[in-house]
Design a protein around this motif. Structure first.
Motif, short mmCIF file in Angstrom:
data_model
loop_
_atom_site.label_atom_id
_atom_site.label_comp_id
_atom_site.label_asym_id
_atom_site.label_seq_id
_atom_site.Cartn_x
_atom_site.Cartn_y
_atom_site.Cartn_z
N ARG A 90 64.30 75.19 43.73
CA ARG A 90 64.42 76.66 43.81
C ARG A 90 63.70 77.18 45.04
NH1 ARG A 90 62.99 78.16 37.75
NH2 ARG A 90 61.85 79.75 38.89
N ALA A 91 64.02 76.56 46.18
CA ALA A 91 63.37 76.86 47.44
C ALA A 91 64.02 78.06 48.13
CB ALA A 91 63.43 75.65 48.37
N ASN A 103 65.68 76.30 69.42
CA ASN A 103 65.07 75.83 68.17
C ASN A 103 64.82 76.99 67.21
OD1 ASN A 103 64.82 73.06 68.94
ND2 ASN A 103 63.07 73.64 70.19
N ILE A 104 64.87 76.67 65.93
CA ILE A 104 64.58 77.63 64.87
C ILE A 104 63.50 77.02 64.00
CG2 ILE A 104 65.56 78.89 62.91
CD1 ILE A 104 68.35 77.98 64.27
N ARG A 105 62.41 77.74 63.80
CA ARG A 105 61.35 77.25 62.91
C ARG A 105 61.61 77.82 61.52
NH1 ARG A 105 58.42 72.85 62.99
NH2 ARG A 105 56.65 73.04 61.63
N LEU A 106 61.86 76.95 60.55
CA LEU A 106 62.10 77.39 59.18
C LEU A 106 60.91 77.03 58.31
CD1 LEU A 106 65.84 76.50 58.43
CD2 LEU A 106 64.85 78.71 59.02
N ASN A 107 60.43 78.01 57.57
CA ASN A 107 59.35 77.81 56.61
C ASN A 107 59.91 78.08 55.23
OD1 ASN A 107 57.11 77.28 58.47
ND2 ASN A 107 57.53 79.34 59.16
N TRP A 108 59.67 77.15 54.34
CA TRP A 108 60.21 77.20 52.99
C TRP A 108 59.09 77.26 51.97
CZ3 TRP A 108 65.57 76.68 52.49
CH2 TRP A 108 66.25 76.21 53.61
N GLY A 109 59.35 77.89 50.85
CA GLY A 109 58.49 77.83 49.69
C GLY A 109 59.37 77.44 48.51
N GLY A 110 58.76 76.89 47.48
CA GLY A 110 59.54 76.47 46.32
C GLY A 110 58.78 76.66 45.03
N MET A 111 59.52 76.62 43.94
CA MET A 111 58.94 76.78 42.61
C MET A 111 58.32 75.49 42.09
SD MET A 111 59.29 79.94 41.99
CE MET A 111 58.95 80.06 40.24
N GLY A 112 58.66 74.39 42.71
CA GLY A 112 58.11 73.11 42.29
C GLY A 112 58.53 72.01 43.24
N VAL A 113 57.81 70.89 43.20
CA VAL A 113 58.15 69.73 44.00
C VAL A 113 57.94 68.48 43.16
CG1 VAL A 113 55.83 69.41 44.99
CG2 VAL A 113 57.82 68.63 46.26
N GLU A 114 58.79 67.50 43.38
CA GLU A 114 58.58 66.22 42.70
C GLU A 114 59.05 65.08 43.60
OE1 GLU A 114 62.06 65.28 39.67
OE2 GLU A 114 61.34 67.33 39.40
#
Length: 116
Positions: A90-91, A103-114
């Protein structure tokens, strides 16, 4: 001889992005800040940090900057060249999208990682 991780690929909802080798994964979790007083360390407090991913994506004629900025609820796979894979669930892209020098700098956040 043991192979060491040197690069990683990033896939968003199954599509591999044209990334540079500088992608950085933060698995999130508990962060601890040690607190001090007049007589030294008194203890620590914990805060939670969301998992995050940062990567540089190459711009092509097919790249839609607006669409990249609208990504949310995505499944993002981070796979190293040593076949270690993490999934960011759910990023969403967390910052505005900016094109600079191809170039494009993308920053992601997510609800969880595994780890897969």
């Amino acid at each position: 001889m043991t192979q060491l991780t040197g690069k990683a690929t990033v896939k968003v909802d199954g599509s591999e992005m044209l990334t540079d080798v500088d992608s950085t994964l933060n698995v999130g979790g508990v962060s601890r800040e040690f607190m001090t007083g007049p007589n030294g360390v008194q203890g620590y407090r914990e805060t939670y940090e969301a998992p995050s991913l940062s990567s540089t994506v190459r711009h092509t004629a097919d790249t839609d900057l607006i669409a990249l900025g609208r990504i949310k609820g995505a499944t993002v796979l981070f796979t190293t060249d040593t076949n270690d894979t993490y999934v960011l669930r759910r990023a969403a892209v967390t910052e505005t999208v900016e094109l600079s020098g191809g170039n494009i700098r993308l920053n992601w956040g997510g609800m969880g990682v595994e780890r897969l």
